[in-house]
Design an enzyme around this catalytic site. Structure first.
Site, PDB file in Angstrom:
ATOM      1  N   PHE A 262      29.088  38.671-105.648  1.00  0.00           N
ATOM      2  CA  PHE A 262      30.214  38.793-106.722  1.00  0.00           C
ATOM      3  C   PHE A 262      31.127  39.468-106.058  1.00  0.00           C
ATOM      4  CE2 PHE A 262      32.436  41.281-110.082  1.00  0.00           C
ATOM      5  CZ  PHE A 262      32.893  40.338-110.767  1.00  0.00           C
ATOM      6  N   GLN A 263      32.285  38.774-106.193  1.00  0.00           N
ATOM      7  CA  GLN A 263      33.555  39.253-105.488  1.00  0.00           C
ATOM      8  C   GLN A 263      33.502  39.461-104.018  1.00  0.00           C
ATOM      9  OE1 GLN A 263      35.283  42.566-107.840  1.00  0.00           O
ATOM     10  NE2 GLN A 263      36.521  41.057-109.121  1.00  0.00           N
TER      11      GLN A 263
ATOM     12  N   LYS B  35      30.702  48.609 -99.221  1.00  0.00           N
ATOM     13  CA  LYS B  35      30.483  49.538-100.459  1.00  0.00           C
ATOM     14  C   LYS B  35      29.699  50.691-100.020  1.00  0.00           C
ATOM     15  CE  LYS B  35      29.711  50.201-105.419  1.00  0.00           C
ATOM     16  NZ  LYS B  35      30.735  51.290-105.807  1.00  0.00           N
TER      17      LYS B  35
ATOM     18  N   MET C 231      68.396  28.282-103.597  1.00  0.00           N
ATOM     19  CA  MET C 231      68.566  27.810-102.368  1.00  0.00           C
ATOM     20  C   MET C 231      68.114  26.446-102.154  1.00  0.00           C
ATOM     21  SD  MET C 231      69.972  28.515 -99.429  1.00  0.00           S
ATOM     22  CE  MET C 231      69.958  30.217 -99.004  1.00  0.00           C
TER      23      MET C 231
ATOM     24  N   GLU D 263      47.863  43.227-106.412  1.00  0.00           N
ATOM     25  CA  GLU D 263      47.774  43.707-105.208  1.00  0.00           C
ATOM     26  C   GLU D 263      48.674  43.403-103.996  1.00  0.00           C
ATOM     27  OE1 GLU D 263      43.658  43.604-107.186  1.00  0.00           O
ATOM     28  OE2 GLU D 263      45.538  42.227-107.253  1.00  0.00           O
TER      29      GLU D 263
END
Length: 566
Positions: free
Chosen positions: A112-113, A162, A480, A50
């Site tokens: 959930f999630q 949803k 760096m 993602e």
């Protein structure tokens, strides 16, 4: 058209907003939305992480000037995108990020999630929403696009429960958007323009200090007109590279921590600093108390909160950069006391001094024979692409060498994470840029450390036939940080030695890409030429000088006049 599902309405809304390509990763909370995309004309790019989706959408926005779009699922899908959202926020990039959320009855129940992505992203979005009513679904997304692209651009997140995405709604008529509390100022105040113009005429040693706002407002032509009309030298921030042609005689290149000697000294010695679309970032100013102490300061920016935030200014101009520069050019064109054709000798002693400094202290490096110097690789990439490639970078030494040695003559051709400094940005950004301009050569300049942050996106590049080229400046260090350890920590290389790195040539082959390697200086040009001639994703693995540094360098907390030189 009758009732349609929320997901179908969202897809239609995206099409109405002019979106052509989106980047995302599916999951249960957005499965209906991805299903609806199957029936649309939108190009739906399946990334492998993602974070890659948001970086790719970000880069598409940077190179095209359009709003980038990413779709992420709920929970970890959304949180994986936060780094990309923060990257876009720091660099003022217009994005709309659609995230899935659990159904409304489950919000707050540790479903959930489930995660409070609105709360998490509040500090790193221009605005965000949790849609709670079906009648607000499409108006909210339209408003998100409006906010993302207007004023000072930025990312806007819309969290979609949803059950709303799955419900049936009437597609609402599109109406003009007006938000009472959000009215960006585009036009400059005429009195401020006149004050600025008169101050510019009095200046003997002026400098234009240009940031990413010039590119975001498509003001490069107006900037070039002003600089050449008045013979004013131009220095650019990392985000401003390309706003003014890098090969122009008036270009001083980049200023700041790794800016050129002439650019930093010009700002220190100037009597007028004209800041356009820049925010006086700490990497630019160095020690604030010693920054441009001899100068009056004009500051043009569309964001009033950026003006006098870090550095006090004498003439603030709140406006879109292009509108303000147009107004300044018009003032000089129309004012009878100034004729551009009669002022060709403006600032000649100042320009001569700057040219002298450049001859004495150029941005350069020591070449020592057969070992590959990273700066040489960048110079050859510039030469062999004719300076016309879109360059993305990772973050670190590779990024600074690209900024110093590739001469950017065009806006929207340098895509890099400036404010946040996000390792792993370059490869997904290259994919986003390539999707926006399939005909362009796109090169990701990377380090062997940062390329591994999102190297899984090689699969995305291959799946969508993106022939991006990846130039890895491979020194087996986190370069760096290693440079700082060398200079300030007695070469105690704590956790910066990369004892194990992939065989990048074989790794490229594993993804169906092409892998090339250069071990000596003589092999650099043939490798680049072969990569540019190859119609495939290509990794170029350049084994460079292991302890090469980026110079000039201003140590942290020091004024920009105290540069460490080659």
């Amino acid at each position: 058209m009758g009732k349609i599902t929320g997901s179908q309405a969202i897809v239609r809304c995206l099409e109405d907003e002019g979106v052509k390509t989106i980047f995302g990763y599916p999951g249960g909370a957005v499965i209906d939305l991805f299903d609806a995309l199957m029936d649309s004309n939108l190009v739906n790019v399946l990334v492998r992480h993602e974070q890659g989706a948001v970086h790719a959408a970000d880069a598409l926005a940077r190179v095209s000037g359009e709003v980038g779009v990413a779709i992420l699922t709920s929970g970890p899908g959304a949180t994986n995108g936060v780094t990309g959202i923060a990257t876009a926020y720091m660099d003022s990039i217009p994005l709309v990020v659609l995230t899935g959320q659990v159904p409304r009855p489950l919000i707050g129940n540790d479903a959930f999630q489930e995660v409070d992505i609105v709360g998490i992203t509040r500090p790193c979005t221009k605005h965000n929403y949790l849609v709670s009513r079906h009648e607000d679904l499409i108006p909210t997304i339209r408003e998100a696009f409006h906010i993302a692209r207007t004023g000072r651009p930025g990312p806007v997140l819309v969290d979609l429960p949803k059950d709303l995405v799955g419900c049936t709604i009437d597609y609402p008529e599109k109406k003009p958007i007006r938000i009472q509390s959000y009215q960006p100022t585009y036009e400059p105040h005429s009195r401020q323009i006149a004050k600025a113009a008169k101050l510019i005429l009095k200046a003997e040693k002026p400098v234009l200090y240009v940031g990413g706002g010039v590119i975001l407002s498509d003001a490069n032509k107006e900037l070039t007109e002003l600089a050449t009309r008045l013979n004013i030298p131009v220095t650019m921030t990392l985000m401003g590279l390309g706003a003014f042609p890098g090969t122009h005689d008036l270009s001083l290149g980049m200023l700041g921590m790794h800016g050129g000697y002439t650019a930093n000294m010009a700002v220190a010695e100037c009597d007028l600093l004209i800041a356009v679309g820049a925010r006086f970032d700490d990497r630019v100013t160095g020690k604030l108390e010693d920054f441009a102490t001899n100068a009056k300061i004009i500051h043009i920016d569309i964001d009033p909160t950026s003006i006098s935030k870090n550095v006090r200014v004498d003439i603030p101009i709140v406006a879109d950069c292009r509108h303000a520069l147009t107004a300044l050019n018009t003032w000089f064109e129309n004012n009878t006391s100034f004729k551009a054709t009669e002022r060709g000798d403006l600032h000649t002693p100042w320009i001569e001094l700057l040219n002298k400094w450049t001859k004495q202290h150029p941005v350069t490096y020591r070449d020592n024979g057969t070992i590959i110097k990273p700066q040489y690789v960048i110079e050859k990439l510039d030469e062999l692409t004719g300076g016309n490639a879109i360059i993305t970078t990772e973050v670190g030494q590779n990024q600074m060498w690209a900024a110093q040695f590739y001469k950017f003559n065009y806006p929207r051709h340098f895509v890099t994470s400036g404010g946040l400094g996000t390792m792993g940005f370059g490869l997904p950004a290259a994919i986003g840029a390539q999707m926006a301009f399939p005909e362009k050569t796109v090169i990701d300049i990377a380090g062997d450390g940062s390329i591994q942050m999102n190297i899984q996106e090689l699969a995305t590049a291959r799946q969508y036939n993106c022939p991006v080229k990846i130039a890895i400046l491979n020194n087996s260090y986190l370069g760096m940080v290693r440079q700082w350890q060398e200079l300030f920590y007695n070469k105690r290389y704590a956790s910066t030695v990369m004892d194990i790195t992939p065989d990048f040539v074989e790794l490229a082959k594993a993804f169906g890409a092409v892998g090339l390697r250069a071990l000596t200086k003589d092999e650099v040009v043939p490798v680049i030429e072969e990569a540019l001639a190859t119609d495939n994703t290509v990794i170029m693995d350049f084994k460079i000088e292991k302890e090469e540094g980026v110079y000039p360098m201003v140590p942290a907390g020091k004024p920009n006049t105290e540069m460490l030189l080659v």
